[in-house]
Design a protein around this motif. Structure first.
Motif, PDB file in Angstrom:
ATOM      1  N   LEU A  97       0.817  -1.216   0.000  1.00 40.80           N
ATOM      2  CA  LEU A  97       0.000   0.000   0.000  1.00 40.80           C
ATOM      3  C   LEU A  97       0.850   1.265   0.000  1.00 40.80           C
ATOM      4  O   LEU A  97       0.406   2.305  -0.500  1.00 40.80           O
ATOM      5  CB  LEU A  97      -0.933  -0.002   1.218  1.00 40.80           C
ATOM      6  N   ALA A  98       2.059   1.200   0.563  1.00 41.89           N
ATOM      7  CA  ALA A  98       2.902   2.399   0.668  1.00 41.89           C
ATOM      8  C   ALA A  98       3.191   3.000  -0.702  1.00 41.89           C
ATOM      9  O   ALA A  98       3.028   4.211  -0.907  1.00 41.89           O
ATOM     10  CB  ALA A  98       4.214   2.052   1.377  1.00 41.89           C
ATOM     11  N   SER A  99       3.621   2.171  -1.633  1.00 34.33           N
ATOM     12  CA  SER A  99       3.960   2.668  -2.959  1.00 34.33           C
ATOM     13  C   SER A  99       2.729   3.209  -3.683  1.00 34.33           C
ATOM     14  O   SER A  99       2.784   4.257  -4.336  1.00 34.33           O
ATOM     15  CB  SER A  99       4.612   1.554  -3.785  1.00 34.33           C
ATOM     16  N   LEU A 100       1.617   2.507  -3.542  1.00 32.40           N
ATOM     17  CA  LEU A 100       0.392   2.917  -4.239  1.00 32.40           C
ATOM     18  C   LEU A 100      -0.114   4.259  -3.711  1.00 32.40           C
ATOM     19  O   LEU A 100      -0.397   5.180  -4.486  1.00 32.40           O
ATOM     20  CB  LEU A 100      -0.677   1.838  -4.060  1.00 32.40           C
ATOM     21  N   ILE A 101      -0.207   4.399  -2.400  1.00 30.12           N
ATOM     22  CA  ILE A 101      -0.692   5.658  -1.806  1.00 30.12           C
ATOM     23  C   ILE A 101       0.310   6.778  -2.059  1.00 30.12           C
ATOM     24  O   ILE A 101      -0.069   7.930  -2.306  1.00 30.12           O
ATOM     25  CB  ILE A 101      -0.942   5.483  -0.297  1.00 30.12           C
ATOM     26  N   GLY A 102       1.599   6.444  -2.002  1.00 28.23           N
ATOM     27  CA  GLY A 102       2.621   7.447  -2.272  1.00 28.23           C
ATOM     28  C   GLY A 102       2.488   8.044  -3.655  1.00 28.23           C
ATOM     29  O   GLY A 102       2.638   9.249  -3.849  1.00 28.23           O
ATOM     30  N   LYS A 103       2.179   7.198  -4.637  1.00 30.52           N
ATOM     31  CA  LYS A 103       2.008   7.686  -6.006  1.00 30.52           C
ATOM     32  C   LYS A 103       0.689   8.443  -6.191  1.00 30.52           C
ATOM     33  O   LYS A 103       0.595   9.346  -7.015  1.00 30.52           O
ATOM     34  CB  LYS A 103       2.092   6.526  -6.996  1.00 30.52           C
ATOM     35  N   LEU A 104      -0.326   8.062  -5.420  1.00 30.59           N
ATOM     36  CA  LEU A 104      -1.629   8.712  -5.554  1.00 30.59           C
ATOM     37  C   LEU A 104      -1.653  10.097  -4.910  1.00 30.59           C
ATOM     38  O   LEU A 104      -2.117  11.057  -5.524  1.00 30.59           O
ATOM     39  CB  LEU A 104      -2.710   7.837  -4.916  1.00 30.59           C
ATOM     40  N   VAL A 105      -1.175  10.192  -3.682  1.00 34.83           N
ATOM     41  CA  VAL A 105      -1.333  11.453  -2.936  1.00 34.83           C
ATOM     42  C   VAL A 105      -0.017  11.996  -2.389  1.00 34.83           C
ATOM     43  O   VAL A 105      -0.017  13.048  -1.758  1.00 34.83           O
ATOM     44  CB  VAL A 105      -2.337  11.275  -1.767  1.00 34.83           C
ATOM     45  N   GLY A 106       1.081  11.283  -2.603  1.00 36.77           N
ATOM     46  CA  GLY A 106       2.346  11.718  -2.035  1.00 36.77           C
ATOM     47  C   GLY A 106       2.864  12.999  -2.673  1.00 36.77           C
ATOM     48  O   GLY A 106       3.046  13.062  -3.891  1.00 36.77           O
ATOM     49  N   LYS A 107       3.077  14.013  -1.867  1.00 39.76           N
ATOM     50  CA  LYS A 107       3.608  15.287  -2.345  1.00 39.76           C
ATOM     51  C   LYS A 107       4.982  15.577  -1.744  1.00 39.76           C
ATOM     52  O   LYS A 107       5.846  16.151  -2.394  1.00 39.76           O
ATOM     53  CB  LYS A 107       2.647  16.438  -1.958  1.00 39.76           C
ATOM     54  N   ILE A 108       5.163  15.172  -0.480  1.00 31.03           N
ATOM     55  CA  ILE A 108       6.407  15.464   0.236  1.00 31.03           C
ATOM     56  C   ILE A 108       7.322  14.250   0.144  1.00 31.03           C
ATOM     57  O   ILE A 108       6.984  13.173   0.636  1.00 31.03           O
ATOM     58  CB  ILE A 108       6.129  15.803   1.708  1.00 31.03           C
ATOM     59  N   THR A 109       8.467  14.419  -0.500  1.00 34.44           N
ATOM     60  CA  THR A 109       9.428  13.325  -0.617  1.00 34.44           C
ATOM     61  C   THR A 109      10.386  13.328   0.561  1.00 34.44           C
ATOM     62  O   THR A 109      10.625  14.364   1.183  1.00 34.44           O
ATOM     63  CB  THR A 109      10.222  13.421  -1.928  1.00 34.44           C
ATOM     64  N   ILE A 110      10.927  12.160   0.878  1.00 37.67           N
ATOM     65  CA  ILE A 110      11.865  12.005   1.990  1.00 37.67           C
ATOM     66  C   ILE A 110      13.282  12.116   1.438  1.00 37.67           C
ATOM     67  O   ILE A 110      13.648  11.358   0.531  1.00 37.67           O
ATOM     68  CB  ILE A 110      11.659  10.642   2.685  1.00 37.67           C
ATOM     69  N   PRO A 111      14.082  13.034   1.957  1.00 36.85           N
ATOM     70  CA  PRO A 111      15.458  13.219   1.442  1.00 36.85           C
ATOM     71  C   PRO A 111      16.275  11.929   1.522  1.00 36.85           C
ATOM     72  O   PRO A 111      16.255  11.231   2.535  1.00 36.85           O
ATOM     73  CB  PRO A 111      16.040  14.291   2.376  1.00 36.85           C
ATOM     74  N   GLY A 112      16.961  11.612   0.425  1.00 35.77           N
ATOM     75  CA  GLY A 112      17.832  10.439   0.386  1.00 35.77           C
ATOM     76  C   GLY A 112      17.123   9.114   0.247  1.00 35.77           C
ATOM     77  O   GLY A 112      17.752   8.059   0.325  1.00 35.77           O
ATOM     78  N   ALA A 113      15.803   9.143   0.032  1.00 40.30           N
ATOM     79  CA  ALA A 113      15.027   7.897  -0.043  1.00 40.30           C
ATOM     80  C   ALA A 113      14.608   7.563  -1.465  1.00 40.30           C
ATOM     81  O   ALA A 113      13.683   6.768  -1.670  1.00 40.30           O
ATOM     82  CB  ALA A 113      13.795   7.996   0.851  1.00 40.30           C
ATOM     83  N   HIS A 114      15.260   8.174  -2.465  1.00 41.34           N
ATOM     84  CA  HIS A 114      15.012   7.863  -3.875  1.00 41.34           C
ATOM     85  C   HIS A 114      13.541   8.006  -4.253  1.00 41.34           C
ATOM     86  O   HIS A 114      12.948   7.100  -4.859  1.00 41.34           O
ATOM     87  CB  HIS A 114      15.512   6.451  -4.203  1.00 41.34           C
ATOM     88  N   GLY A 115      12.935   9.146  -3.887  1.00 39.28           N
ATOM     89  CA  GLY A 115      11.564   9.423  -4.301  1.00 39.28           C
ATOM     90  C   GLY A 115      10.486   8.897  -3.377  1.00 39.28           C
ATOM     91  O   GLY A 115       9.294   9.096  -3.646  1.00 39.28           O
ATOM     92  N   LYS A 116      10.854   8.212  -2.299  1.00 37.92           N
ATOM     93  CA  LYS A 116       9.833   7.742  -1.350  1.00 37.92           C
ATOM     94  C   LYS A 116       9.154   8.959  -0.716  1.00 37.92           C
ATOM     95  O   LYS A 116       9.787   9.984  -0.467  1.00 37.92           O
ATOM     96  CB  LYS A 116      10.477   6.884  -0.253  1.00 37.92           C
ATOM     97  N   THR A 117       7.855   8.831  -0.446  1.00 39.78           N
ATOM     98  CA  THR A 117       7.094   9.966   0.083  1.00 39.78           C
ATOM     99  C   THR A 117       6.691   9.747   1.532  1.00 39.78           C
ATOM    100  O   THR A 117       6.589   8.605   2.011  1.00 39.78           O
ATOM    101  CB  THR A 117       5.820  10.201  -0.748  1.00 39.78           C
ATOM    102  N   ALA A 118       6.433  10.868   2.220  1.00 42.66           N
ATOM    103  CA  ALA A 118       5.977  10.799   3.605  1.00 42.66           C
ATOM    104  C   ALA A 118       4.631  10.079   3.685  1.00 42.66           C
ATOM    105  O   ALA A 118       4.392   9.286   4.597  1.00 42.66           O
ATOM    106  CB  ALA A 118       5.869  12.199   4.188  1.00 42.66           C
ATOM    107  N   ALA A 119       3.748  10.340   2.710  1.00 38.57           N
ATOM    108  CA  ALA A 119       2.430   9.692   2.698  1.00 38.57           C
ATOM    109  C   ALA A 119       2.563   8.178   2.559  1.00 38.57           C
ATOM    110  O   ALA A 119       1.872   7.413   3.239  1.00 38.57           O
ATOM    111  CB  ALA A 119       1.589  10.252   1.556  1.00 38.57           C
ATOM    112  N   GLY A 120       3.461   7.746   1.680  1.00 37.98           N
ATOM    113  CA  GLY A 120       3.672   6.313   1.495  1.00 37.98           C
ATOM    114  C   GLY A 120       4.234   5.654   2.738  1.00 37.98           C
ATOM    115  O   GLY A 120       3.794   4.566   3.135  1.00 37.98           O
TER     116      GLY A 120
END
Length: 206
Positions: free
Chosen positions: A126-149
């Protein structure tokens, strides 16, 4: 007076929709892996054998696909689910997914392996799916991972673990551990790491 639609915007929108559909299809496979512990409880060794056979069959089909020989259904499914970075390459995700489940199932008691497999199925799925749907804030150094995910991963693992052990503190710690692993830039290898590591941590905590 009608305004002309920007063709570039239309192309970008279609690409984004296509990427989202691919992610939805790919993560639905993750979520479906949550059924594996149930089947392991019914027939442990036959299910282990089927998982090993699935890895071998898939690997052979991918090798053949790389040589231009397509296996009906399997190659098509792989093509649909493949990320852009996987194009014209061996798609490793399904192999690491099944191998992570196998390692957890073979090395840990089933109740602990279940927690690890659920963390992969629901948390990472679910993390990747929700991150792509609503993720706006990315986590530094996490290669595009989002706070929402990442927050989705935490809550999904917390809930799935609590359903297994009914212990809020243990579920909280397992959720935090899973979120930390999910944030790491591991590519498809998080599939390999999450089930055994989370299952082992659960075994220590309980």
């Amino acid at each position: 007076m009608q305004t002309q639609r920007n063709p570039v915007y239309g192309i970008v929108a279609r690409q984004r929709l296509n990427a989202l559909l691919k992610e939805l299809f790919r993560k639905s496979i993750h979520i479906c892996s949550s059924f594996v512990p149930f089947f392991l409880g019914l027939a442990y060794w036959p299910v282990i054998g089927l998982l090993v056979a699935a890895v071998i069959f898939y690997s052979v089909s991918e090798i053949l696909r790389s040589k231009g020989i397509n296996i009906p259904l399997i190659s098509k499914v792989t093509e649909i689910a493949a990320r852009k970075r996987d194009e014209n390459h061996f798609v490793l995700g399904p192999v690491t997914l099944v191998c992570g489940i196998l390692i957890a199932a073979l090395l840990l008691p089933l109740d602990c392996a279940r927690v690890g497999i659920f963390a992969l199925a629901f948390g990472d799925g679910l993390a990747s799916l929700i991150g792509k749907l609503v993720g706006k804030i990315t986590i530094p150094g996490a290669h595009g991972k989002t706070a929402a995910g990442s927050l989705t991963c935490f809550f999904a693992v917390f809930v799935s673990t609590y359903c297994c052990c009914h212990n809020c503190l243990v579920s909280l710690l397992i959720g935090l551990c899973a979120m930390f692993i999910e944030i790491l830039p591991l590519s498809d290898f998080d599939n390999l790491i999450i089930p055994p590591v989370i299952g082992y941590i659960f075994s220590v905590l309980v």
